[in-house]
Design an enzyme around this catalytic site. Structure first.
Site, PDB file in Angstrom:
ATOM      1  N   ASN A  17       0.830  -1.208   0.000  1.00  0.00           N
ATOM      2  CA  ASN A  17       0.000   0.000   0.000  1.00  0.00           C
ATOM      3  C   ASN A  17       0.867   1.262   0.000  1.00  0.00           C
ATOM      4  OD1 ASN A  17      -3.078  -0.252   0.106  1.00  0.00           O
ATOM      5  ND2 ASN A  17      -2.395  -1.920   1.453  1.00  0.00           N
ATOM      6  N   ARG A  68       3.320  -0.001  25.898  1.00  0.00           N
ATOM      7  CA  ARG A  68       2.721   0.553  24.690  1.00  0.00           C
ATOM      8  C   ARG A  68       2.838   2.088  24.677  1.00  0.00           C
ATOM      9  NH1 ARG A  68      -0.609  -2.132  21.163  1.00  0.00           N
ATOM     10  NH2 ARG A  68      -0.843  -4.026  22.353  1.00  0.00           N
ATOM     11  N   MET A  93       0.643  -3.002  12.138  1.00  0.00           N
ATOM     12  CA  MET A  93      -0.050  -4.010  12.944  1.00  0.00           C
ATOM     13  C   MET A  93       0.122  -3.760  14.442  1.00  0.00           C
ATOM     14  SD  MET A  93      -1.347  -5.648  10.499  1.00  0.00           S
ATOM     15  CE  MET A  93      -1.993  -7.154  11.209  1.00  0.00           C
ATOM     16  N   ARG A  94      -0.175  -2.546  14.855  1.00  0.00           N
ATOM     17  CA  ARG A  94      -0.103  -2.219  16.280  1.00  0.00           C
ATOM     18  C   ARG A  94      -1.343  -1.418  16.651  1.00  0.00           C
ATOM     19  NH1 ARG A  94       3.001  -4.267  19.903  1.00  0.00           N
ATOM     20  NH2 ARG A  94       3.127  -2.358  21.102  1.00  0.00           N
ATOM     21  N   ILE A  95      -1.880  -1.733  17.818  1.00  0.00           N
ATOM     22  CA  ILE A  95      -2.979  -0.911  18.321  1.00  0.00           C
ATOM     23  C   ILE A  95      -2.361   0.318  18.964  1.00  0.00           C
ATOM     24  CG2 ILE A  95      -4.831  -0.823  20.041  1.00  0.00           C
ATOM     25  CD1 ILE A  95      -5.360  -3.758  19.376  1.00  0.00           C
ATOM     26  N   LEU A  96      -2.890   1.475  18.612  1.00  0.00           N
ATOM     27  CA  LEU A  96      -2.313   2.738  19.092  1.00  0.00           C
ATOM     28  C   LEU A  96      -3.035   3.198  20.362  1.00  0.00           C
ATOM     29  CD1 LEU A  96      -2.062   4.237  15.538  1.00  0.00           C
ATOM     30  CD2 LEU A  96      -0.104   3.691  17.016  1.00  0.00           C
ATOM     31  N   HIS A 112      -8.389  -0.816   5.822  1.00  0.00           N
ATOM     32  CA  HIS A 112      -8.748  -2.090   6.444  1.00  0.00           C
ATOM     33  C   HIS A 112      -9.358  -2.990   5.382  1.00  0.00           C
ATOM     34  CE1 HIS A 112      -9.752  -4.828   9.613  1.00  0.00           C
ATOM     35  NE2 HIS A 112     -10.980  -4.928   9.130  1.00  0.00           N
ATOM     36  N   LEU A 147     -11.203   0.082  17.554  1.00  0.00           N
ATOM     37  CA  LEU A 147     -10.472  -0.729  16.577  1.00  0.00           C
ATOM     38  C   LEU A 147     -11.212  -0.713  15.237  1.00  0.00           C
ATOM     39  CD1 LEU A 147      -8.168  -2.760  15.959  1.00  0.00           C
ATOM     40  CD2 LEU A 147      -9.764  -4.569  16.658  1.00  0.00           C
TER      41      LEU A 147
HETATM   42  C1  GRF Z   1      -3.412  -4.718   3.764  1.00  0.00           C
HETATM   43  O1  GRF Z   1      -4.284  -5.759   3.436  1.00  0.00           O
HETATM   44  C2  GRF Z   1      -4.120  -3.670   4.565  1.00  0.00           C
HETATM   45  O2  GRF Z   1      -5.474  -3.558   4.274  1.00  0.00           O
HETATM   46  C3  GRF Z   1      -3.979  -4.190   5.975  1.00  0.00           C
HETATM   47  O3  GRF Z   1      -2.696  -4.744   6.005  1.00  0.00           O
HETATM   48  C4  GRF Z   1      -2.304  -5.153   4.704  1.00  0.00           C
HETATM   49  C5  GRF Z   1      -1.004  -4.465   4.403  1.00  0.00           C
HETATM   50  O4  GRF Z   1      -0.423  -4.877   3.197  1.00  0.00           O
HETATM   51  N1  GRF Z   1      -4.205  -3.125   6.925  1.00  0.00           N
HETATM   52  P1  GRF Z   1       0.823  -4.092   2.598  1.00  0.00           P
HETATM   53  O5  GRF Z   1       1.930  -4.147   3.632  1.00  0.00           O
HETATM   54  O6  GRF Z   1       0.388  -2.698   2.312  1.00  0.00           O
HETATM   55  O7  GRF Z   1       1.195  -4.854   1.374  1.00  0.00           O
END
Ligand code: GRF
Length: 218
Positions: A17, A68, A93-96, A112, A147
């Protein structure tokens, strides 16, 4: 000439992304530049992409923090060094903590991989398959204290095929993620999104509760 808008990207993994945002920025389609990429995991692929593109990076490894709160304080301090107009979570991948979210209120976005409010949290594609959903998709939303719960901006749907597995569905959804995230970021940076009395507006019109529906894929 006005000062170019600045974006800070937070990620944990491969960074596809982030790469789509970078591509949009190089094509002058983003409305700003990516000034900083921060990862919380050593070896995150997104860090290599950033370094190869000459973008400033920081690694703030959450495993080296006792709490945290302490991690989020250092994360916020690193982000503040570039005074971003927008902080973009791109597979972070962390909850803020609430303090962090409040500090970047209304300038913190996430993507998401589900049609929110369906399936906040993890394993979204398998959950959509288990429920026999006809469509899956992705949602760009502002981040609040819940979340995956902040106001949606833009949503894209994909049809679920009979033969889809969680993996094939994830790939289909990822392809539309790469379309809608740059679009939503552009809307923010070009001033088209605003909060009026706490309600998200685009071009002064209230945004639908599940966000605008992207129409590029159906
Ligand atoms: C994506 O599916 C996004 O929606 C989710 O985590 C994934 C990240 O993929 N939050 P990338 O690292 O951007 O390839």
């Amino acid at each position: 000439m006005s000062i170019p808008k600045r974006i800070a990207v937070l990620l944990s993994g491969r960074g596809s992304n982030f790469q789509s945002l970078l591509k949009a920025s190089h094509a002058d389609l983003l409305g700003g530049n990516i000034s900083l990429v921060v990862a919380n995991r050593p070896g995150a692929g997104g860090l290599d992409i950033a370094q190869n593109a000459g973008i400033e990076t920081a690694l703030i490894d959450h495993q080296t923090y006792a709490s945290r709160g302490a991690f989020d304080r250092d994360l916020a301090a690193a982000i503040e060094t570039v005074s971003p107009d927008l902080v973009v979570l791109a597979g972070f991948m962390r909850i803020l903590t609430p303090d962090f979210v409040a500090r970047f209120e209304n300038r913190l976005m996430n993507i998401h991989p589900s049609l929110l409010p369906l399936y906040p949290g993890l394993n979204t594609h398998q959950r959509a398959l288990d429920n026999g959903d006809s469509h899956a998709g992705a949602t760009v939303h502002y981040v609040n204290g819940e979340l995956d719960g902040g106001p949606p901006v833009l949503q894209a749907r994909v049809a679920v095929g009979e033969d889809d597995s969680a993996e094939t569905l994830a790939a289909k959804v990822l392809a539309v993620e790469h379309q809608i995230y740059p679009e939503a970021v552009n809307w923010h940076l070009t001033g088209r999104l605003s909060f009026e009395d706490g309600v998200l507006h685009k071009d002064r019109q209230p945004v639908p509760l599940t966000g605008y529906l992207w129409d590029g894929n159906e």
